[in-house]
Design an enzyme around this catalytic site. Structure first.
Site, short mmCIF file in Angstrom:
data_model
loop_
_atom_site.label_atom_id
_atom_site.label_comp_id
_atom_site.label_asym_id
_atom_site.label_seq_id
_atom_site.Cartn_x
_atom_site.Cartn_y
_atom_site.Cartn_z
CE1 TYR A 226 18.10 67.56 79.34
CE2 TYR A 226 16.77 69.49 79.01
CZ TYR A 226 17.10 68.46 79.69
OH TYR A 226 16.11 67.89 80.88
CG ASP B 22 20.12 64.09 79.29
OD1 ASP B 22 20.09 62.96 78.71
OD2 ASP B 22 19.67 64.57 79.87
CG HIS C 48 22.35 62.75 83.93
ND1 HIS C 48 22.18 62.31 82.82
CD2 HIS C 48 21.29 63.61 84.60
CE1 HIS C 48 20.89 62.68 82.55
NE2 HIS C 48 20.47 63.42 83.43
#
Length: 306
Positions: A135, A194, A296
């Site tokens: 992340y 991500d 998402h």
């Protein structure tokens, strides 16, 4: 066939209320990487990860970040950035975390992020592959682009932007070390998660208006491009969908961005070339039974390793 998915759940408890557990049970994935789980170990929903082994790095920032990797088989190895992780088999209920064996030495600048819950990697037992969940910080705008009445967040003089750029510079060094370490163990490497950056104009629905937005700044896009090459890492989804807009994996909750498919592609599978060549399909699960699991959507890739 190895089915691998990545999903920023934007809070695992909220995602469960929207049907994440049902999606997980029925999607048939062998590996699922999660980001922004946003829950301490003791607050995980009952049977949060179904029949999967879980490696869970919650981080130490309350209500933020946190990453995990779910696998069908018990991982053959677990590594993170000098943080403790929950390693739990299906049906187990223990809540204690444990130190993960040290991986490669941390690159300069990453130590300050080691306990933020941003990275964890596992060696798969069923295939010679190391899978990492990342992340990357969202960041912000540089000071010269901050116009108060056009911003949803208070101007910060570029602090969030500078922090993201420092992280990216340090992680670039770390990524090279980690990829080479996997190769020395006889494993392919897959970075999924991500990355909070859209690489090209095909990855943002309204790219012209987004050229001065965080996540699509020229220097951010150049950073993604520098990580990719036929000899290092391949953007698997783009390789399977060349020349097409999207497929997007994030949409704002505001307005009708989702209904009109005004999205961004910021969730990636970046694979070493040999592994990338085995990918046969890549899809984005926009919704599950009519419900969005998060802002998402899961990015699911099938790898044919036979």
């Amino acid at each position: 066939m190895l089915r691998i998915a990545t999903l920023n759940v934007n809070g695992v408890r909220a995602a469960h209320r929207r049907g994440f557990g049902d999606w997980l049970a029925g999607r048939g994935c062998d590996v699922v990487a999660l980001q922004e789980v946003r829950a301490p170990v003791g607050a995980l929903p009952p049977e949060a990860f179904g029949d999967y082994h879980v490696v869970y790095e919650p981080g130490q920032i309350a209500g933020r970040n946190g990453v995990a990797v779910l696998t069908r088989e018990r991982p053959a190895g677990v590594r993170t950035w000098d943080a403790e992780v929950l390693v739990r088999a299906p049906g187990e209920e223990h809540l204690h975390t444990q130190a993960a064996p040290d991986g490669v030495p941390l690159a300069r600048g990453l130590g300050r992020h080691a306990h933020e819950g941003r990275y964890v990697e596992v060696d798969l037992a069923e295939a010679p592959v190391t899978v990492a969940s990342l992340y990357l910080p969202k960041g912000g705008l540089p000071a010269h682009l901050q116009v108060p009445h056009r911003m949803r967040e208070a101007p910060d003089g570029g602090a969030r932007y500078e922090r993201k750029m420092r992280f990216m510079a340090a992680f670039a060094r770390q990524l090279s070390r980690t990829r080479r370490a996997a190769a020395q163990r006889g494993r392919e490497f897959l970075l999924i998660g991500d990355l909070n950056v859209a690489h090209t104009c095909l990855d943002v629905a309204r790219w012209r208006q987004s050229r001065t937005s965080e996540g699509f700044l020229p220097e951010e896009r150049e950073w993604i491009g520098a990580r990719l090459s036929p000899r290092t890492l391949v953007d698997v989804v783009r390789a399977l969908h060349p020349g097409t807009e999207g497929p997007y994996s994030w949409w704002s909750w505001l307005g009708q961005a989702y209904e009109k498919d005004v999205g961004w592609r910021i969730d990636y599978h970046l694979a070493t070339p040999r592994l990338a060549r085995t990918a046969v399909s890549a899809v984005v699960d926009r919704e599950h039974r009519g419900v969005r699991l998060s802002d998402h959507a899961p990015v699911v890739v099938d790898y044919d390793l036979r």
